[in-house]
Design an enzyme around this catalytic site. Structure first.
Site, PDB file in Angstrom:
ATOM      1  N   ASP A  95      49.568 110.361 -48.919  1.00 42.51           N
ATOM      2  CA  ASP A  95      48.382 111.188 -49.156  1.00 42.51           C
ATOM      3  C   ASP A  95      47.445 110.525 -50.148  1.00 42.51           C
ATOM      4  O   ASP A  95      47.782 109.545 -50.820  1.00 42.51           O
ATOM      5  CB  ASP A  95      48.804 112.560 -49.708  1.00 42.51           C
ATOM      6  CG  ASP A  95      49.488 113.423 -48.664  1.00 42.51           C
ATOM      7  OD1 ASP A  95      49.274 113.194 -47.458  1.00 42.51           O
ATOM      8  OD2 ASP A  95      50.236 114.337 -49.059  1.00 42.51           O
TER       9      ASP A  95
ATOM     10  N   ARG B 217      52.961 107.760 -43.997  1.00 44.94           N
ATOM     11  CA  ARG B 217      51.543 107.992 -44.253  1.00 44.94           C
ATOM     12  C   ARG B 217      51.381 108.723 -45.587  1.00 44.94           C
ATOM     13  O   ARG B 217      51.603 109.919 -45.680  1.00 44.94           O
ATOM     14  CB  ARG B 217      50.921 108.804 -43.118  1.00 44.94           C
ATOM     15  CG  ARG B 217      50.813 108.042 -41.821  1.00 44.94           C
ATOM     16  CD  ARG B 217      50.325 108.902 -40.666  1.00 44.94           C
ATOM     17  NE  ARG B 217      49.100 109.632 -40.992  1.00 44.94           N
ATOM     18  CZ  ARG B 217      48.307 110.173 -40.069  1.00 44.94           C
ATOM     19  NH1 ARG B 217      48.606 110.077 -38.792  1.00 44.94           N
ATOM     20  NH2 ARG B 217      47.224 110.830 -40.425  1.00 44.94           N
TER      21      ARG B 217
ATOM     22  N   ARG C 177      56.372 116.316 -53.290  1.00 44.22           N
ATOM     23  CA  ARG C 177      55.637 116.911 -54.411  1.00 44.22           C
ATOM     24  C   ARG C 177      55.975 118.392 -54.597  1.00 44.22           C
ATOM     25  O   ARG C 177      55.943 118.902 -55.715  1.00 44.22           O
ATOM     26  CB  ARG C 177      54.142 116.698 -54.208  1.00 44.22           C
ATOM     27  CG  ARG C 177      53.750 115.222 -54.348  1.00 44.22           C
ATOM     28  CD  ARG C 177      52.416 114.919 -53.707  1.00 44.22           C
ATOM     29  NE  ARG C 177      51.357 115.739 -54.278  1.00 44.22           N
ATOM     30  CZ  ARG C 177      50.180 115.932 -53.677  1.00 44.22           C
ATOM     31  NH1 ARG C 177      49.922 115.378 -52.488  1.00 44.22           N
ATOM     32  NH2 ARG C 177      49.265 116.675 -54.255  1.00 44.22           N
TER      33      ARG C 177
END
Length: 285
Positions: free
Chosen positions: A64, A62, A213
């Protein structure tokens, strides 16, 4: 939770890609925000002429808001009669219905035991950044981060070594209630291309929220000399979020590929992936 497909249904695998710039992530959301899942499910409902009936997608990873995908995988369970009627023309009809920033490249009947999320053994991401003093090529601005300090790629690769393997990545994840932050980081390396763009390759069995990230944010601090190569490993060992670790912007991140085991191992992998993990020697529950 079982991977047995309901009687009368067929599990279909979809391979797809999308430019995440205009999407509020993969997962459907309240409030009418545009999402990849919502877009594809609506297209499926339309091209199969299913009226008010919708078919829910299960996805490998999933992503972002703002994150791209080149090798995303999903599955959907369709009634057997719907699959039989539309299978030959489904791909082309989806291409005609979907917006240009999302494409389905392949649809096919999934092997027994396949689950797009739980059967996966790894996900591979790439994060692209440039330290060119002039900035980012305008044609690449939606996919490459500009870092306005020179980057030492060797120092970043040195720092990455301490992050490999199975660890509790709580220091690099946005914690979610009831979810483990133990992951196995299988690959983390950076290379500068002839065009000057530094590409970080990040592969793990799975990722927790903001993990990639955050890892890149820590490595950039090493690359530009603000931290020493041992710092990311120390942050990992501390096990708590460090305010100095920045979650870099999403547009540099692309899900490149999802790996699955041989067909005969799919069901076993799916069952294993559902087990909540602990580190060796850690207490249970």
């Amino acid at each position: 939770m079982s991977d047995e497909v309901q009687p009368g249904f067929v599990r279909v695998r979809l391979d797809l890609s999308y430019d995440g710039t205009s999407f509020s992530g993969w997962a459907k959301q309240a409030g009418g925000r545009r999402t990849v899942q919502g877009e594809i499910e609506e297209a499926l409902r339309t091209v199969t002429r299913s009226g008010e009936v919708s078919y829910e997608l299960t996805v490998a990873g999933r992503t972002d808001s703002g994150v791209h995908a080149r090798g995303q995988v999903a599955h959907v369970d369709l009634p057997g009669e719907v699959w039989a009627e539309h299978r030959e023309k489904l791909l082309k009809r989806l291409a005609g219905r979907l917006a240009r920033d999302v494409r389905v490249w392949r649809v096919g009947e999934a092997p027994a035991g396949f689950n797009a999320r739980f059967s996966a053994v790894w996900r591979r991401y790439a994060y692209r950044v440039t330290d060119n003093p002039g900035g980012v090529d305008p044609l690449l601005r939606g996919h490459v981060l500009w870092h306005d300090w020179p980057l030492d790629v060797d120092a970043m690769n040195e720092a990455a070594q301490a992050l490999l393997g199975e660890h509790d990545f709580a220091a690099y994840c946005k914690k979610r209630e009831g979810a483990t932050t133990i992951r196995t980081l299988q690959e983390l390396g950076l290379a500068r291309g002839d065009d000057g763009i530094v590409t970080a390759t990040v592969r793990a069995d799975a990722f927790c929220h903001n993990m990639v990230r955050s890892l890149i944010g820590a490595l950039l601090f090493v690359g530009d000399g603000h931290r020493t190569p041992d710092w990311p490993g120390k942050v990992l060992a501390a096990g708590v979020r460090d305010s100095a670790v920045h979650v870099v912007r999403p547009h540099g991140l692309t899900l490149e590929e999802v790996g699955y085991p041989a067909d005969e191992l799919l069901a076993a992998r799916s069952k294993e992936a559902r087990n909540k993990r602990t580190l060796p020697g850690a207490g249970c529950c």
